[in-house]
Write a protein that holds these residues in place. Structure first.
Motif, short mmCIF file in Angstrom:
data_model
loop_
_atom_site.label_atom_id
_atom_site.label_comp_id
_atom_site.label_asym_id
_atom_site.label_seq_id
_atom_site.Cartn_x
_atom_site.Cartn_y
_atom_site.Cartn_z
N GLN A 94 9.46 -6.89 -4.41
CA GLN A 94 10.77 -6.34 -4.60
C GLN A 94 10.65 -6.10 -6.20
OE1 GLN A 94 13.39 -5.01 -6.03
NE2 GLN A 94 14.70 -7.32 -6.51
N SER A 95 10.32 -4.83 -6.04
CA SER A 95 9.83 -4.72 -7.87
C SER A 95 10.87 -4.08 -8.72
CB SER A 95 8.76 -3.69 -8.11
OG SER A 95 9.19 -1.99 -7.78
N HIS A 96 12.33 -3.96 -8.22
CA HIS A 96 13.63 -3.38 -9.10
C HIS A 96 13.68 -4.41 -9.79
CE1 HIS A 96 16.35 -0.30 -11.05
NE2 HIS A 96 15.38 0.14 -10.41
N ALA A 111 10.37 -15.30 -11.03
CA ALA A 111 9.99 -15.00 -9.13
C ALA A 111 7.90 -14.54 -10.04
CB ALA A 111 10.20 -13.65 -8.62
N LYS A 112 8.10 -13.70 -11.13
CA LYS A 112 6.73 -13.66 -11.41
C LYS A 112 5.59 -14.03 -12.55
CE LYS A 112 5.87 -8.83 -9.04
NZ LYS A 112 4.92 -8.62 -9.01
N GLN A 113 6.64 -15.16 -12.77
CA GLN A 113 5.56 -16.12 -13.29
C GLN A 113 5.60 -17.45 -12.53
OE1 GLN A 113 7.86 -17.66 -17.43
NE2 GLN A 113 6.46 -18.98 -16.91
N VAL A 149 1.78 -2.80 6.53
CA VAL A 149 3.06 -1.92 5.61
C VAL A 149 3.52 -2.93 6.33
CG1 VAL A 149 1.73 0.04 5.41
CG2 VAL A 149 2.18 -0.92 8.11
N ARG A 150 5.67 -3.05 5.93
CA ARG A 150 6.36 -3.42 6.64
C ARG A 150 7.08 -2.12 7.62
NH1 ARG A 150 11.12 -4.84 2.24
NH2 ARG A 150 10.45 -2.83 1.71
N ARG A 151 7.69 -2.51 8.84
CA ARG A 151 9.09 -1.96 9.63
C ARG A 151 9.66 -1.80 8.97
NH1 ARG A 151 13.24 -0.67 12.65
NH2 ARG A 151 12.58 1.04 13.78
N VAL A 195 0.75 -1.33 0.02
CA VAL A 195 0.22 0.18 0.04
C VAL A 195 0.94 1.11 -0.01
CG1 VAL A 195 0.11 0.36 2.56
CG2 VAL A 195 -2.43 0.97 1.18
N THR A 196 2.22 0.75 0.49
CA THR A 196 3.01 2.64 0.80
C THR A 196 3.50 2.64 -0.75
OG1 THR A 196 5.10 0.71 0.97
CG2 THR A 196 3.51 2.25 3.03
N GLY A 197 3.35 1.75 -1.60
CA GLY A 197 3.89 1.67 -2.90
C GLY A 197 3.75 3.31 -3.73
N GLN A 198 3.52 3.19 -4.96
CA GLN A 198 2.87 3.49 -6.34
C GLN A 198 1.27 3.69 -6.75
OE1 GLN A 198 3.96 5.06 -10.35
NE2 GLN A 198 3.47 2.65 -10.65
N ASP A 199 1.03 2.38 -6.96
CA ASP A 199 0.45 1.15 -7.19
C ASP A 199 -0.29 0.98 -5.53
OD1 ASP A 199 1.36 1.31 -9.59
OD2 ASP A 199 0.97 -0.77 -9.96
N GLY A 200 0.02 0.58 -5.03
CA GLY A 200 -1.09 1.01 -3.35
C GLY A 200 -1.42 2.02 -3.43
N ASN A 237 -2.78 -8.26 -4.21
CA ASN A 237 -1.65 -8.15 -3.53
C ASN A 237 -0.64 -7.63 -4.43
OD1 ASN A 237 0.57 -10.16 -2.73
ND2 ASN A 237 0.99 -11.53 -4.09
N LEU A 238 -0.06 -6.60 -4.22
CA LEU A 238 0.82 -5.72 -5.53
C LEU A 238 2.21 -5.44 -4.41
CD1 LEU A 238 -1.44 -2.31 -5.49
CD2 LEU A 238 -1.33 -4.99 -6.57
N ALA A 239 2.77 -6.44 -3.37
CA ALA A 239 3.69 -6.17 -2.61
C ALA A 239 4.70 -6.66 -3.94
CB ALA A 239 3.51 -6.47 -1.24
N PRO A 250 15.99 -11.70 -13.17
CA PRO A 250 15.87 -12.92 -12.11
C PRO A 250 13.88 -12.85 -11.68
CG PRO A 250 17.92 -12.90 -11.21
CD PRO A 250 17.24 -11.90 -12.14
N TYR A 251 13.77 -11.42 -10.93
CA TYR A 251 12.75 -10.47 -11.20
C TYR A 251 11.62 -11.20 -11.46
CZ TYR A 251 9.12 -6.77 -11.57
OH TYR A 251 6.93 -6.54 -11.20
N ALA A 252 11.74 -11.71 -12.86
CA ALA A 252 10.69 -11.74 -14.08
C ALA A 252 10.35 -13.29 -13.78
CB ALA A 252 10.92 -11.41 -15.54
N GLY A 293 2.79 -6.65 8.74
CA GLY A 293 2.98 -7.93 8.21
C GLY A 293 4.36 -7.84 7.08
N ASP A 294 4.35 -8.78 6.37
CA ASP A 294 5.28 -9.18 5.10
C ASP A 294 5.46 -10.25 4.56
OD1 ASP A 294 7.99 -9.28 4.37
OD2 ASP A 294 9.37 -8.03 5.86
N LEU A 295 5.50 -9.74 3.26
CA LEU A 295 5.42 -11.36 2.45
C LEU A 295 6.25 -12.43 2.80
CD1 LEU A 295 4.28 -10.52 -1.18
CD2 LEU A 295 2.64 -10.84 0.42
#
Ligand code: NAP
Ligand code: GDD
Length: 344
Positions: free
Chosen positions: A84-86, A155-157, A33-35, A10-15, A80-82, A151-153, A58-60
């Motif tokens: 590591q998006s870079h 994981a998203k797959q 949100v994460r601490r 929720v703290t991200g751009q889309d959230g 579920n938008l959370a 690696p990001y892609a 909370g944390d994924l």
């Protein structure tokens, strides 16, 4: 009865845009949100006084936190938008990226089952055009084969397939939006569009000399994030759980983004040279304001993303060109010109 939604990320751009949209629609909105050592949550600060907006830790990466949170909130819809998006960072932290971006999705789905909500709770998964990666078809649509290229892609797959698996195995209403790049004045500052809009503003105001970028020829289908979160909501309101490509259907290069952004900041650019020797020159002064640096090249780079939004247009009634590319660049640069004015 108003609906209850839970947004991870929720703290991200889309959230932040999605929280605004759902609050406007009368939802009770819960954000995870994460601490962190600083409580900087500037994208959602303006929502904090809204009595229908609630935050929870909370944390994924922590299944128990998800079970507790989902069991307490008992949402009708989870977004579920959370992540590591870079993409470039995923080469530096591949294991962490896999844990959050891949296994994190499984944790959300299992938490919904453990809490006995699998028949009532609809789940949106933030999937990505990065799945098409080293593209096997142009433009890319729902039927285009995946070829993840980071690696990001990868994981998203996993996230995409586990959502499909739970839909088929347990008859759950869970779907993926395969979203192409979407940007805004809230975009993280290390993604290429925001890096350019901020640099254009700083260079125009004499607060920065040069902008260093990676692959200027990379092509993207860039849309406006505020328009794209509406599609996330529409996907969960659809009669049947299905996956959708969300894109504008228009493609531009990083170099073009620079030209539009610098023009908006009052600088006409001319590009000269090729590859690592290419430079962007301020036509009026002859000064080099853009250089290419190997630091921003990736071990494997996705260079030809171009989406076909026909299915979203026809089945969801979504308008992919509500905000044009030119308008997007303008609103980002205008925002950053004002922001930079306040910088010392
Ligand atoms: P973003 O601005 O980077 O936001 C990511 C969010 O995830 C932040 O709220 C972040 O919290 C949170 N997060 C990261 N790791 C977490 C963890 N372990 N547990 C809980 N929360 C965690 O990303 P975005 O641009 O809004 O994108 C939203 C989603 O869409 C992501 O899944 C992204 O991969 C996907 N996506 C984005 C695009 C795009 O062009 N923007 C396109 C396709 C797909 P902190 O604030 O604490 O860091
Ligand atoms: N970040 C960055 N910085 N990218 C650069 C730079 C630079 O200095 N110079 C050139 N690029 C190129 C990258 O190599 C890439 O081809 C393109 O610009 C876009 O990079 P990003 O803005 O970092 O976005 P992305 O496409 O890798 O990933 C974003 O979009 C995905 C959807 O396709 C992220 O939001 C992902 O989370 C999302 O899934």
């Amino acid at each position: 009865m108003s609906k209850t939604a839970l947004i991870t990320g929720v703290t991200g751009q889309d959230g932040s845009y999605l929280a605004e949209l759902l609050l406007e629609k009368g939802y009770d909105v819960h954000g995870m949100v994460r601490r962190s050592s600083t409580e900087k949550r500037e994208r959602i600060d303006h929502l904090m006084d809204n009595p229908n907006f609630h935050l929870h830790y909370g944390d994924l990466a922590d299944s128990m936190s998800l079970v507790k949170l989902i069991g307490t909130v008992r949402p009708d819809e989870i977004y579920n938008l959370a992540a590591q998006s870079h993409v470039q960072v995923s080469f530096d932290v591949p294991e962490y990226t896999a844990d959050v971006v891949a296994t994190g999705v499984l944790r959300v789905l299992e938490a919904v089952r453990v809490c006995g909500l699998e028949k009532t709770c609809r789940i949106y998964q933030a999937s990505t055009s990065e799945l098409f990666g080293k593209v096997e078809e142009v433009p890319q649509r729902e039927t285009t084969p995946f070829h993840p290229y980071s690696p990001y892609a990868v994981a998203k797959q996993y996230g995409f397939w586990i959502v499909k698996e739970y839909r088929e195995a347990y008859n759950m209403f869970c779907c993926s939006g395969i979203l192409f790049n979407h940007e805004s004045e809230r975009r993280g500052e290390t993604f290429v569009t925001r890096k350019i809009s901020l640099a254009a503003a700083r260079i125009a105001q004499g607060k920065q000399d040069k902008l260093y970028l990676g692959n200027l020829s990379s092509l993207r289908d860039w849309g406006y994030a505020r328009d794209y979160v509406e599609c996330m909501w529409l996907i969960l309101q659809h009669d049947t759980p299905e996956d959708f490509v969300i894109a504008t259907g228009e493609q531009h290069s990083v170099r073009e983004f620079c030209e539009y952004a610098f023009r908006e900041a009052g600088i006409e650019l001319e590009f000269k040279g090729e590859g690592m020797d290419e430079v962007g020159i301020d036509k009026a002064t002859g000064k080099v304001v853009i250089e290419v640096s190997p630091e921003f090249y990736r071990p494997t780079d996705v260079v030809n993303l171009w989406g076909d939004p026909t299915k979203a247009k026809t089945e969801l009634g979504w308008n992919p060109t509500k905000t044009s590319f030119e308008e997007l660049v303008k609103l980002m640069v205008r925002h950053d010109m004002k922001l930079v004015e306040k910088e010392n």
